[in-house]
Design an enzyme around this catalytic site. Structure first.
Site, PDB file in Angstrom:
ATOM      1  N   HIS A 255     -21.370  -7.151   1.894  1.00 46.87           N
ATOM      2  CA  HIS A 255     -22.416  -7.168   3.021  1.00 46.87           C
ATOM      3  C   HIS A 255     -23.320  -8.388   2.980  1.00 46.87           C
ATOM      4  O   HIS A 255     -24.434  -8.673   4.131  1.00 46.87           O
ATOM      5  CB  HIS A 255     -23.706  -5.753   2.779  1.00 46.87           C
ATOM      6  CG  HIS A 255     -22.856  -4.901   3.585  1.00 46.87           C
ATOM      7  ND1 HIS A 255     -22.498  -4.694   4.356  1.00 46.87           N
ATOM      8  CD2 HIS A 255     -22.613  -4.048   2.949  1.00 46.87           C
ATOM      9  CE1 HIS A 255     -21.932  -3.460   4.677  1.00 46.87           C
ATOM     10  NE2 HIS A 255     -22.116  -2.617   3.505  1.00 46.87           N
TER      11      HIS A 255
ATOM     12  N   ASP B  25     -13.091  -1.312   2.942  1.00 47.75           N
ATOM     13  CA  ASP B  25     -14.929  -0.593   2.708  1.00 47.75           C
ATOM     14  C   ASP B  25     -14.806   0.415   3.402  1.00 47.75           C
ATOM     15  O   ASP B  25     -14.682   0.049   5.005  1.00 47.75           O
ATOM     16  CB  ASP B  25     -15.972  -1.119   2.177  1.00 47.75           C
ATOM     17  CG  ASP B  25     -17.705  -0.749   1.881  1.00 47.75           C
ATOM     18  OD1 ASP B  25     -17.721  -0.098   0.471  1.00 47.75           O
ATOM     19  OD2 ASP B  25     -17.975  -0.088   2.719  1.00 47.75           O
TER      20      ASP B  25
ATOM     21  N   HIS C  97     -18.375   0.673   5.407  1.00 52.62           N
ATOM     22  CA  HIS C  97     -18.745   0.157   5.874  1.00 52.62           C
ATOM     23  C   HIS C  97     -18.211  -1.355   6.361  1.00 52.62           C
ATOM     24  O   HIS C  97     -17.914  -1.562   5.567  1.00 52.62           O
ATOM     25  CB  HIS C  97     -20.461  -0.183   5.450  1.00 52.62           C
ATOM     26  CG  HIS C  97     -21.582   0.501   4.249  1.00 52.62           C
ATOM     27  ND1 HIS C  97     -20.486   1.352   3.540  1.00 52.62           N
ATOM     28  CD2 HIS C  97     -21.445   1.868   5.106  1.00 52.62           C
ATOM     29  CE1 HIS C  97     -21.483   2.219   3.167  1.00 52.62           C
ATOM     30  NE2 HIS C  97     -21.759   2.708   4.292  1.00 52.62           N
TER      31      HIS C  97
ATOM     32  N   ASP D 262     -16.078   4.300  -0.733  1.00 47.98           N
ATOM     33  CA  ASP D 262     -17.128   5.057  -0.193  1.00 47.98           C
ATOM     34  C   ASP D 262     -16.431   5.818   1.348  1.00 47.98           C
ATOM     35  O   ASP D 262     -17.082   6.674   1.989  1.00 47.98           O
ATOM     36  CB  ASP D 262     -18.590   4.393   0.481  1.00 47.98           C
ATOM     37  CG  ASP D 262     -18.174   2.968   0.984  1.00 47.98           C
ATOM     38  OD1 ASP D 262     -17.232   2.318   1.117  1.00 47.98           O
ATOM     39  OD2 ASP D 262     -19.043   2.498   0.713  1.00 47.98           O
TER      40      ASP D 262
HETATM   41 ZN    ZN Z   1     -19.492   0.169   1.394  1.00 45.54          ZN
END
Ligand code: ZN
Length: 236
Positions: free
Chosen positions: A22, A59, A61, A146
């Site tokens: 991120h 991931d 996200h 995740d």
């Molecule tokens: Zn994540």
């Protein structure tokens, strides 16, 4: 990165924390301080002479940092599977990169509740054919865990073995292309699921083998036209 490019091992796993995908070039974000996988890719390109790096971000996200850093660059093919709509809000299917990098970003959003069949279909029928056509010198994985069904921050339904199947796809592609593959730890917030999934990934990456093959199904079929615009192999 140097160990991989020096041929010390065909695969590697960096169990570093915090995660990195991120973080943007000048901004920490979403638990991430430094854009670790992007730094690794840039090192491979700028210092070690790699011409094309494939980054697969599994991931749950969207890896907005990696996405932003290489958005207009053909030096990196970035493919991400991520829950959608979800944090951080970027990563729409239609965002394929910009300028000289148009086509070198593959965003594959999946709805909450997506499980192994959906994820593996996207890997087998979209991510791998595009990456194979790109002919990278190096494969990097933003390996977040995740998307595991026990993760408290997200709502996908993978199991530890699902990550092993994705890792087997990566190893198979790396062997086929004769290039190294390295994974960098990203998210994963249920400690038991994280440990089991990371161990399964390391074992599969190191040992190799045949991943589970699945039918394309509706999700992979739905993205074929968009991704196939830039990567005709995905249509085949
Ligand atoms: Zn994540």
């Amino acid at each position: 990165m140097d160990a991989l490019l020096d041929g010390e091992a065909p695969t590697g796993f960096s169990a570093m924390r915090p995660p990195g995908h991120h973080a943007e070039a000048e901004r920490a974000m979403g638990f991430c301080l430094f854009a670790t996988v992007s730094v690794a890719a840039r090192h491979a390109i700028d210092v070690r002479g790699a011409e094309r790096v494939f980054i697969f971000d599994w991931d749950v996200h969207h890896g907005n940092g990696t996405h932003a850093i290489f958005h207009s660059s053909p030096d990196v093919l970035f493919a991400s599977i991520h829950q959608w709509p979800f944090y951080p809000g970027t990563g729409a299917l239609g965002d394929a990169g910009s300028g000289a990098g148009e086509g070198y970003t593959i965003n594959l959003p999946v709805p909450r509740g997506s499980g192994e069949d959906e994820w593996l279909a996207l890997v087998e029928h979209v991510v791998v054919p595009a990456a194979r056509a790109y002919r990278p010198d190096l494969i990097l994985v933003s390996a977040g865990f995740d998307a595991h069904r026990d993760d408290p921050l997200a709502e996908c339904n993978l199991e530890a073995v699902s990550f092993a199947h994705m890792a087997l796809h990566v190893r198979l592609l790396a062997d086929e292309l004769g290039v190294p593959a390295g994974a960098v730890l990203e998210g994963g917030y249920d400690l038991e699921a994280l440990a089991a999934s990371a161990a399964a990934t390391m074992t599969a990456l190191a040992a190799g083998g045949a991943p589970r093959s699945v039918e394309p199904g509706p999700l992979a079929t739905a993205v074929t036209e968009q991704v196939g615009r830039y990567w005709p192999a995905v249509r085949a």
